[in-house]
Scaffold this active site. Sequence first.
Site, PDB file in Angstrom:
ATOM      1  N   GLY A 106       0.761  -1.247   0.000  1.00  0.00           N
ATOM      2  CA  GLY A 106       0.000   0.000   0.000  1.00  0.00           C
ATOM      3  C   GLY A 106       0.792   1.299   0.000  1.00  0.00           C
ATOM      4  O   GLY A 106       2.004   1.312  -0.112  1.00  0.00           O
ATOM      5  N   SER A 107       0.038   2.373   0.183  1.00  0.00           N
ATOM      6  CA  SER A 107       0.482   3.749  -0.059  1.00  0.00           C
ATOM      7  C   SER A 107       1.655   4.217   0.790  1.00  0.00           C
ATOM      8  O   SER A 107       1.882   3.758   1.906  1.00  0.00           O
ATOM      9  CB  SER A 107      -0.709   4.670   0.194  1.00  0.00           C
ATOM     10  OG  SER A 107      -0.288   5.981   0.417  1.00  0.00           O
ATOM     11  N   THR A 108       2.373   5.194   0.250  1.00  0.00           N
ATOM     12  CA  THR A 108       3.496   5.810   0.946  1.00  0.00           C
ATOM     13  C   THR A 108       3.039   6.652   2.137  1.00  0.00           C
ATOM     14  O   THR A 108       3.856   7.049   2.945  1.00  0.00           O
ATOM     15  CB  THR A 108       4.302   6.719  -0.007  1.00  0.00           C
ATOM     16  OG1 THR A 108       3.420   7.692  -0.542  1.00  0.00           O
ATOM     17  CG2 THR A 108       4.929   5.937  -1.124  1.00  0.00           C
ATOM     18  N   VAL A 109       1.737   6.924   2.220  1.00  0.00           N
ATOM     19  CA  VAL A 109       1.226   7.664   3.367  1.00  0.00           C
ATOM     20  C   VAL A 109       1.203   6.768   4.609  1.00  0.00           C
ATOM     21  O   VAL A 109       1.054   7.225   5.736  1.00  0.00           O
ATOM     22  CB  VAL A 109      -0.169   8.260   3.070  1.00  0.00           C
ATOM     23  CG1 VAL A 109      -0.689   9.083   4.224  1.00  0.00           C
ATOM     24  CG2 VAL A 109      -0.107   9.126   1.827  1.00  0.00           C
TER      25      VAL A 109
END
Lengths: 384, 135
Positions: B60-63
């Site tokens: 999943g996301s880099t956030v």
Amino acid sequence: MHLTREEERMLKGEYGEAMRIAMEIVVKVGEVLGADKLVDISHAHASGVSYGTIGEPGLHWLRELSSKGAKARVYSTVNPIGMDLDDPNKIPVGEQFYKKQMEVLQAFKDMGFEISVTCTPYYLRKPKPFERLSWGESSAVAFANSVLGSFTNREGGPLAVASAITGKTYHAGLQVLENRRTTHLIVHPELDDPVEWSALGYLVGEKVGSGIPRYPKPPQDEESMKLMLAASAASGGIALSVLEKVTPRGTYDIGDEERVEIDEKEIEELFRFNDPELIFHGCPHSNLNELKKINEIIKDKVSREFWIATSPKVFDEALREGIIQSLENKGIKVVKGTCSVVTPIERLGYKRIMTTSAKTYFYLNRKGLEVALVRVRDLWRVVT
Amino acid sequence: MESGNLRCGRRLITSETGRGEVVKIEGRISFLGEVNPKEGKLYDGRSIKGKVLIAEGAKGSTVGAYVIYALKYYGNQPLAIIFEEETDPIVVSGCVMAGITHGDMFGKLDLRDGDVVDVWEEDGKLCLGISKTPP
């Protein structure tokens, strides 16, 4: 991992607590990725700047660093925010969001970041081939590696901040020439409009995942390249594409390539009129050429909501040339320092959107909105 | 893992150690989207606060790094994050930011929700041992 004596001292806290925290992030991530050493960078670009994305904890972390005396050691810039930079009413995000967003920007400013608020830092300062960067915006990463031949990994928000403070990144991934080797060969029909290239990039991202595709017949104009690379970075994890006769030689190698064919039908499926409530252009941010072109294509007053996003720098240039005034006289909203991806657009009540960007298409689709692509040359038909 | 058995993996970050209850995720975890940091819960309702969170790895996301940090910010951080396979840079940077004990490459762990384990550092490795005593 080998650290120089100075790097050891940075890690031990001899340069202060903020430097120690930043160094620890860079070193730990480097260890996990098998880096042999750290390398100096010339430019850090931080993503995760919209308050909508990082929230209260992200703001708190940035403030902590800043209050501990963190200062960027190299030229450092920031990504777009969740609203218009100057006019909080242009995209009505609410007072609370506005206040918090300004606090995020203040923390970056205090650390010495340039408040560039753009996803196109290469329009501010163009990095050279082989120059090492630590950039945290996937579309900018893809542009730097593929078009300019600079070296950057796709960094998470905090790592790019840590790189800004230390002036360093880890020597692994795309910082290492041997890893910049093509994995796929892209075969596709003749394309013309920049948005067709964007659609191609989107499909390549889906099919190639996180490989390194090579385009033997890439687009010839920078705007199409930008749109294509942004789309494949969003739908896949593509941080480097090799564009024949564009990507500087010596910054990549040809590897064993798998052939991937994209046909006209797949591309056409992304273009469908959907009676949009909002039309959006400027993902990645528009440059001056694009603004001029749209100003020429659209001659009359628009009858639908039409937004164009750009950076403060390009906005000011366009203002001096009278382009902003001309666009706004036609009822087009030119927003500065933000975009449809980081704005809480779903909370503004829009449901059907048309866009010139397959990256926007990807993200808004995931937010549950109905999205379709529109060619630049067809924009006038959709908006008037 | 039998009682008294121990397993060690790669130590990435050691902060807190000690005894905790296992929360096991089948497959990979995406911190953005699958974890609610304000409540300290997974989206299926299981609490991870103070627990030993075990998953195959991350996606999943880099956030995601900011979400891990948010767990700490709201006081809902797990005792440790343990991956059976290799971790990813996003989780590493999140755990460094938050000061959460993190190790990977433990191999397949035969543990269930509610098992009680000890987490400690030994010879530069991170180790897990099943315990009969409640935390």
